[in-house]
Design a protein around this motif. Structure first.
Motif, PDB file in Angstrom:
ATOM      1  N   UNK A 140      -5.047  -8.782 -14.424  1.00  0.00           N
ATOM      2  CA  UNK A 140      -5.188  -7.351 -14.197  1.00  0.00           C
ATOM      3  C   UNK A 140      -6.450  -7.072 -13.386  1.00  0.00           C
ATOM      4  N   UNK A 141      -7.530  -7.782 -13.745  1.00  0.00           N
ATOM      5  CA  UNK A 141      -8.782  -7.571 -13.015  1.00  0.00           C
ATOM      6  C   UNK A 141      -8.677  -8.046 -11.572  1.00  0.00           C
ATOM      7  N   UNK A 142      -7.974  -9.147 -11.382  1.00  0.00           N
ATOM      8  CA  UNK A 142      -7.761  -9.636 -10.009  1.00  0.00           C
ATOM      9  C   UNK A 142      -7.004  -8.598  -9.210  1.00  0.00           C
ATOM     10  N   UNK A 143      -5.984  -8.031  -9.854  1.00  0.00           N
ATOM     11  CA  UNK A 143      -5.161  -7.016  -9.197  1.00  0.00           C
ATOM     12  C   UNK A 143      -6.018  -5.792  -8.833  1.00  0.00           C
ATOM     13  N   UNK A 144      -6.893  -5.397  -9.784  1.00  0.00           N
ATOM     14  CA  UNK A 144      -7.783  -4.257  -9.528  1.00  0.00           C
ATOM     15  C   UNK A 144      -8.688  -4.534  -8.333  1.00  0.00           C
ATOM     16  N   UNK A 145      -9.235  -5.773  -8.288  1.00  0.00           N
ATOM     17  CA  UNK A 145     -10.136  -6.139  -7.195  1.00  0.00           C
ATOM     18  C   UNK A 145      -9.381  -6.123  -5.870  1.00  0.00           C
ATOM     19  N   UNK A 146      -8.128  -6.582  -5.925  1.00  0.00           N
ATOM     20  CA  UNK A 146      -7.308  -6.601  -4.718  1.00  0.00           C
ATOM     21  C   UNK A 146      -7.041  -5.177  -4.235  1.00  0.00           C
TER      22      UNK A 146
ATOM     23  N   UNK B  54      -8.846  -2.630  -4.786  1.00  0.00           N
ATOM     24  CA  UNK B  54     -10.108  -2.093  -4.287  1.00  0.00           C
ATOM     25  C   UNK B  54     -10.341  -2.548  -2.841  1.00  0.00           C
ATOM     26  N   UNK B  55     -10.055  -3.837  -2.582  1.00  0.00           N
ATOM     27  CA  UNK B  55     -10.288  -4.305  -1.210  1.00  0.00           C
ATOM     28  C   UNK B  55      -9.270  -3.682  -0.254  1.00  0.00           C
ATOM     29  N   UNK B  56      -8.064  -3.394  -0.767  1.00  0.00           N
ATOM     30  CA  UNK B  56      -7.091  -2.684   0.082  1.00  0.00           C
ATOM     31  C   UNK B  56      -7.608  -1.288   0.446  1.00  0.00           C
ATOM     32  N   UNK B  57      -8.188  -0.620  -0.565  1.00  0.00           N
ATOM     33  CA  UNK B  57      -8.741   0.717  -0.306  1.00  0.00           C
ATOM     34  C   UNK B  57      -9.860   0.646   0.733  1.00  0.00           C
ATOM     35  N   UNK B  58     -10.721  -0.378   0.585  1.00  0.00           N
ATOM     36  CA  UNK B  58     -11.823  -0.582   1.541  1.00  0.00           C
ATOM     37  C   UNK B  58     -11.273  -0.784   2.951  1.00  0.00           C
ATOM     38  N   UNK B  59     -10.236  -1.633   3.025  1.00  0.00           N
ATOM     39  CA  UNK B  59      -9.605  -1.929   4.316  1.00  0.00           C
ATOM     40  C   UNK B  59      -9.061  -0.661   4.952  1.00  0.00           C
ATOM     41  N   UNK B  60      -8.433   0.175   4.112  1.00  0.00           N
ATOM     42  CA  UNK B  60      -7.833   1.395   4.605  1.00  0.00           C
ATOM     43  C   UNK B  60      -8.921   2.317   5.172  1.00  0.00           C
TER      44      UNK B  60
ATOM     45  N   UNK C  90      -2.627  -0.949  19.059  1.00  0.00           N
ATOM     46  CA  UNK C  90      -1.922  -1.263  17.807  1.00  0.00           C
ATOM     47  C   UNK C  90      -2.564  -2.507  17.223  1.00  0.00           C
ATOM     48  N   UNK C  91      -2.900  -2.448  15.933  1.00  0.00           N
ATOM     49  CA  UNK C  91      -3.570  -3.614  15.353  1.00  0.00           C
ATOM     50  C   UNK C  91      -2.577  -4.441  14.541  1.00  0.00           C
ATOM     51  N   UNK C  92      -2.761  -5.756  14.574  1.00  0.00           N
ATOM     52  CA  UNK C  92      -1.890  -6.659  13.830  1.00  0.00           C
ATOM     53  C   UNK C  92      -2.207  -6.574  12.335  1.00  0.00           C
ATOM     54  N   UNK C  93      -3.476  -6.342  12.013  1.00  0.00           N
ATOM     55  CA  UNK C  93      -3.879  -6.149  10.621  1.00  0.00           C
ATOM     56  C   UNK C  93      -4.443  -4.739  10.478  1.00  0.00           C
ATOM     57  N   UNK C  94      -4.983  -4.390   9.297  1.00  0.00           N
ATOM     58  CA  UNK C  94      -5.457  -3.002   9.104  1.00  0.00           C
ATOM     59  C   UNK C  94      -6.509  -2.630  10.129  1.00  0.00           C
ATOM     60  N   UNK C  95      -7.365  -3.603  10.447  1.00  0.00           N
ATOM     61  CA  UNK C  95      -8.366  -3.343  11.469  1.00  0.00           C
ATOM     62  C   UNK C  95      -8.204  -4.405  12.549  1.00  0.00           C
ATOM     63  N   UNK C  96      -8.760  -4.111  13.733  1.00  0.00           N
ATOM     64  CA  UNK C  96      -8.508  -5.049  14.822  1.00  0.00           C
ATOM     65  C   UNK C  96      -9.715  -5.274  15.697  1.00  0.00           C
TER      66      UNK C  96
ATOM     67  N   UNK D  46     -12.430 -12.055  20.293  1.00  0.00           N
ATOM     68  CA  UNK D  46     -11.641 -13.205  19.853  1.00  0.00           C
ATOM     69  C   UNK D  46     -11.429 -13.116  18.346  1.00  0.00           C
ATOM     70  N   UNK D  47     -10.250 -13.554  17.913  1.00  0.00           N
ATOM     71  CA  UNK D  47      -9.927 -13.474  16.490  1.00  0.00           C
ATOM     72  C   UNK D  47      -9.346 -12.109  16.147  1.00  0.00           C
ATOM     73  N   UNK D  48      -9.083 -11.935  14.854  1.00  0.00           N
ATOM     74  CA  UNK D  48      -8.463 -10.690  14.388  1.00  0.00           C
ATOM     75  C   UNK D  48      -9.151 -10.241  13.113  1.00  0.00           C
ATOM     76  N   UNK D  49      -8.701  -9.097  12.625  1.00  0.00           N
ATOM     77  CA  UNK D  49      -9.145  -8.662  11.299  1.00  0.00           C
ATOM     78  C   UNK D  49     -10.580  -8.184  11.254  1.00  0.00           C
ATOM     79  N   UNK D  50     -11.161  -8.261  10.044  1.00  0.00           N
ATOM     80  CA  UNK D  50     -12.452  -7.633   9.780  1.00  0.00           C
ATOM     81  C   UNK D  50     -13.577  -8.161  10.663  1.00  0.00           C
TER      82      UNK D  50
END
Lengths: 114, 432
Positions: B181-187, B189-195, B222-228, B250-254
């Motif tokens: 459950x805690x792992x899920x919560x952390x995940x 949270x990071x999704x919210x951060x990403x958004x 258009x980004x392949x991930x939430x951020x580009x 170069x590269x993708x993501x954060x």
């Protein structure tokens, strides 16, 4: 990135296969290069014959390796790049940075061996 | 001993056994109530330890969580300790963890110093006795429940071991659920951060195309991930000059996104005091070189359009050569050579200047477009892009329409698969 490492005429030949995309494999590659430096094997040739795709992260790995080698008195030469990778190197102007050769023999000769 | 006395003793023993069983059941019941309602793993772990100490009559207790980590198989995640005495905290050592990982069964040690199984282990002197039970979830060892030092200098016995094992067995799944459950919560949270990061990044791109006299302009990303790591911009330099930029980190993501915002700030800053694209690139390179390591770099196209002279002065740092299409359908590439930014500390860049005729249309893009792949892993490629640009005909002079055409061609080509890389395009057309 999968690759084999072999030695020929005082040169180390790294031959990747498939795609060079960067990602977690880059760390393994960096470690392998460091091992070569520690063993004083600094004439490296990147044989691109079996590489059919390379993106910007892949180029980043090459540049990182190249700079590490140069900083340690070595070099990375490229050979057997296909048309697409040649054009990628040309557009990014990196053909002025890397010593590129049409085939492995000519890359080995460029190190004064073979 | 007469019959009566024998019977009396038997009943007394039975009575003791039953009392003990009732005591154990009430401990387990109490534990079940304490841990079932909570999803807070710290609370659950503390409840289990404190009840174990009390039930077994030990001085201290802890739970060591074991996480699967291929590189470090005995890495422990959480260690929660409760003590009923003033002793300094005791810990499970690596040898014991290793033993438990192999054997996965309860372990009772009443005289650590002479225990054959741990002959070469250096024990903390204050450990007189210990009792461990594995926490197992889906046949995997997820943790170890340990109590230390039986109170009153006593020894742990078989019934202590049995009770601790039952407590461990009852608790394991609850502890595991809380951890998940805690792992899920952390995940989440990071999704919210990403958004949020994605929202911030989208705001960095131009919200709408500017009005440039005699020209039409538009861009899309258009980004392949939430951020580009792609970016485009239009920056006004004076009444008649605009700088158009398109960059690809170069590269993708954060990691790419962070560098992208850095690059944008650098470019916007240099526009204020430098007058040519090549000078801007030269200075941006020095700054980016200092803030990146060798494997990260940016390719950039900069074009300075002058609406008075109808010229485009441009420079490139290793970026894909843009297309320039004229009204009659001919197309050419704008070639300027220069290394990507961030690789070497000192680089020179060259400028080239072309005339923009009525109906001319400039198409600047990132490699996410040409590297769109079909099911057979064949790239969209520059030739297909050139064909699409030519066949767009009069729509070339309407930037938004042209971008639609190209993006849709890429989507159709790749059969609407998930984007592999960020896709960005910028179109500048001189009105016919």
């Amino acid at each position: 990135m999968k690759y084999t490492i072999s030695e020929k005429y005082n040169c180390v030949i790294i031959a990747p296969k498939g795609k060079i995309l960067g990602g977690p494999d880059a760390e393994i590659f960096r470690n392998d290069l460091q091992k070569l430096i520690d063993e004083d094997k600094k004439n490296v040739i990147f044989d691109l014959a079996k590489v059919h795709f390379m993106n910007s992260s892949g180029i980043g790995i090459l540049i990182g390796g190249f700079k590490t080698m140069r900083a340690n008195g070595g070099d990375i030469k490229l050979c057997n790049a296909d048309k697409r990778i040649t054009s990628l190197l040309m557009v990014s102007h990196l053909n002025t940075v890397f010593d590129t050769h049409p085939d492995l023999d000519s890359a080995i000769k460029a190190y004064g061996n073979g | 001993m007469n019959d009566f006395e024998l019977k009396y003793r038997q009943y007394e023993a039975e009575n003791r056994r039953l009392k003990k069983a009732v005591g154990e059941l009430s401990i387990l019941n109490d534990l079940a109530i304490a841990i079932s309602g909570s999803l807070d793993s710290e609370k659950i772990v503390r409840a289990i330890i404190s009840r174990s100490i009390r039930a077994i009559g030990a001085e201290q207790g802890d739970i060591t969580m074991v996480v699967e980590d291929k590189q470090n198989p005995t890495r422990t995640l959480v260690r929660s300790m409760i003590s009923s005495s003033n002793h300094s905290p005791l810990h499970l050592n690596q040898n014991l963890l290793g033993w438990m990982q192999i054997n996965k069964k309860p372990l009772l040690i009443n005289d650590p110093g002479t225990d054959e199984r741990f002959r070469n282990v250096k024990w903390d002197e204050s450990v007189r006795s210990l009792l461990c039970a594995p926490l197992m979830a889906k046949s995997k060892l997820t943790g170890i429940l340990t109590v230390y030092n039986k109170k009153g200098d006593g020894l742990f016995d078989e019934s202590d071991q049995r009770l601790l094992s039952i407590i461990a067995a009852q608790s394991a799944q609850v502890v595991e659920n809380a951890r998940l459950y805690q792992e899920e919560q952390a995940y989440q949270e990071s999704l919210r951060e990403m958004k949020m990061a994605s929202g911030i990044q989208k705001k960095m791109l131009p919200s709408s195309p500017p009005e440039i006299g005699g020209y039409a302009i538009d861009g899309r990303n258009l980004t392949a991930q939430s951020v580009g790591g792609d970016y485009y911009d239009y920056i006004q330099m004076d009444d008649s000059k605009w700088l158009v930029c398109l960059a690809d980190i170069s590269g993708k993501g954060m990691s790419a996104a962070l560098l992208m915002s850095n690059l944008q700030a650098i470019l916007r800053g240099h526009v204020l005091h430098l007058n040519s694209p090549s000078e801007i690139l030269k200075h941006a390179n020095i700054q980016l070189y200092r803030s990146t390591h060798a494997e990260k770099f940016a390719t950039v196209f900069l074009g300075m359009v002058n609406t008075k002279t109808n010229t485009l002065q441009f420079s490139s740092a290793g970026h894909e050569y843009p297309f320039l299409m004229s009204l009659d359908g001919r197309s050419r590439r704008l070639i300027a050579n220069g290394l990507p930014l961030g690789i070497f500390d000192m680089c020179e860049y060259e400028d080239a200047t072309i005339e923009l005729k009525p109906g001319d249309s400039l198409f600047v893009y990132s490699d996410g477009i040409t590297e769109s792949m079909n099911q057979a892993e064949v790239e969209f490629g520059e030739e297909r892009l050139a064909e699409e640009l030519v066949s767009a005909g009069a729509d070339r002079c309407e930037p938004a329409k042209l971008i639609d055409i190209i993006f849709n061609a890429c989507f159709a080509y790749s059969d609407n698969q998930q984007l592999f890389d960020d896709m960005t395009a910028l179109v500048l057309s001189r009105n016919p």
